[in-house]
Write a protein that holds these residues in place. Structure first.
Motif, mmCIF file in Angstrom:
data_model
loop_
_atom_site.group_PDB
_atom_site.id
_atom_site.type_symbol
_atom_site.label_atom_id
_atom_site.label_comp_id
_atom_site.label_asym_id
_atom_site.label_seq_id
_atom_site.Cartn_x
_atom_site.Cartn_y
_atom_site.Cartn_z
ATOM 1 N N ALA A 172 0.942 -1.271 -0.101
ATOM 2 C CA ALA A 172 0.003 0.165 -0.169
ATOM 3 C C ALA A 172 0.803 1.260 0.009
ATOM 4 C CB ALA A 172 -0.940 0.061 1.126
ATOM 5 N N GLU A 173 1.994 1.162 0.650
ATOM 6 C CA GLU A 173 2.923 2.184 0.776
ATOM 7 C C GLU A 173 3.465 2.433 -0.599
ATOM 8 O OE1 GLU A 173 5.703 1.351 4.091
ATOM 9 O OE2 GLU A 173 4.057 1.348 5.523
ATOM 10 N N LEU A 174 3.806 1.516 -1.421
ATOM 11 C CA LEU A 174 4.558 1.717 -2.570
ATOM 12 C C LEU A 174 3.477 2.444 -3.631
ATOM 13 C CD1 LEU A 174 6.242 -1.796 -3.243
ATOM 14 C CD2 LEU A 174 7.131 0.444 -2.590
ATOM 15 N N ARG A 175 2.266 1.711 -3.539
ATOM 16 C CA ARG A 175 1.156 2.485 -4.538
ATOM 17 C C ARG A 175 1.023 4.050 -4.055
ATOM 18 N NH1 ARG A 175 2.920 -1.163 -7.197
ATOM 19 N NH2 ARG A 175 1.976 -3.230 -7.066
ATOM 20 N N THR A 176 0.960 4.235 -2.727
ATOM 21 C CA THR A 176 0.626 5.652 -2.538
ATOM 22 C C THR A 176 2.017 6.614 -2.991
ATOM 23 O OG1 THR A 176 -0.551 5.019 -0.225
ATOM 24 C CG2 THR A 176 0.457 7.028 -0.588
ATOM 25 N N ALA A 177 3.148 5.870 -2.853
ATOM 26 C CA ALA A 177 4.452 6.734 -3.328
ATOM 27 C C ALA A 177 4.505 6.973 -4.950
ATOM 28 C CB ALA A 177 5.633 6.070 -2.718
#
Length: 270
Positions: A172-177
């Protein structure tokens, strides 16, 4: 066997060594996807040799190429020519361990650029992703590096991780970034207790191993205690189920540490 929604595709990572081809043929039938490490003590040539041999046998071979292990652009050109001739289509590109670079490549991004230039873009390149950071670099810094390489890549593989929630949160953090690459979840196979603890300390996956220990309370906790801290091997089945249920990953990248006998028993192969 670890059952999970959608039967995620499986890749099995091996280390070049005596008897590994025979072990693969015995325990992991073709056309399984097999990735081959590139460690400082055996170098890129041994990795490429094994990738070509496995491709000739019918495996889908994915060699790792470590930037610091490539001595020259000419050597790289020779490696790529051999891999193309063998029908290899994917390469996992990393910076590599060790001190100074053997040649012109100190950063994996530069190596990716030259692989694409030399091959005409015929290889799908993979990059490393780090859900638990790594010594000397924060998680945010490593995500920025992945973003910088994203246009050169087709997929990413996470560092070994023992925590399903940590992997799902990281996706999820990767997608947000802004990372849009398909991500393969790096999970352990059946790893012996002593080696598991040693690996966790060496490659910086202590936080997820601590999570596994904390999760050993409640229903099923006893079996997980035996799996992680007992004399037998770690059981990745609960982790695999959590990854499959999340729907966030392209597949499973299994760090086998050349312990291939349990692969078909633990994971859904084929």
């Amino acid at each position: 066997m670890a059952e999970y929604p959608g039967r995620l595709p499986l890749r099995v990572e091996i280390i070049p060594g005596s008897g590994i081809v025979e072990a693969l043929q015995k325990h992991l039938p073709t056309p399984a996807v097999v990735t081959i490490t590139c460690l400082p003590h055996h170098g890129a040539e041994e990795t490429v040799d094994l990738a070509v041999r496995l491709a000739d046998l019918g495996y889908q071979a994915v060699p790792h190429l470590a930037a610091r292990s490539i001595a020259s652009r000419g050597q790289l050109t020779g490696f790529l020519s051999r891999l193309q001739a063998a029908g290899v289509s994917d390469i996992f590109v990393i910076a590599g361990d060790g001190g100074s670079a053997a040649g012109p490549y100190a950063w994996s991004g530069h190596l990716m650029e030259d692989i694409t230039s030399i091959s005409g873009g015929t290889f799908a390149l993979g990059a490393a992703a780090y859900p638990e950071a790594r010594p000397g670099a924060s998680a945010a810094e490593l995500t920025d590096v992945l973003l910088a390489k994203q246009d050169l890549c087709s997929w990413a593989v996470t560092q070994l991780c023992f925590s399903g929630p940590a992997l799902v949160a990281y996706a999820a953090e990767l997608r947000t970034a802004g990372v849009t690459l398909p991500v393969w979840a790096g999970v352990p196979g059946a790893v012996g207790r002593a080696r598991l603890i040693s690996l966790a300390a060496r490659i910086g996956v202590g936080p997820s191993l601590k999570f596994a220990r904390r999760s050993m309370t409640g229903a099923g906790g006893g079996s997980l205690v035996r799996g992680v801290l007992g004399p037998s091997s770690y059981d990745p089945a609960p982790l695999v189920r959590r990854i499959g249920e999340s729907g966030d990953f392209a597949g499973l990248h299994v760090y086998s540490f050349n312990n291939l006998a349990p692969i078909s028993r633990i994971f859904t192969v084929g």
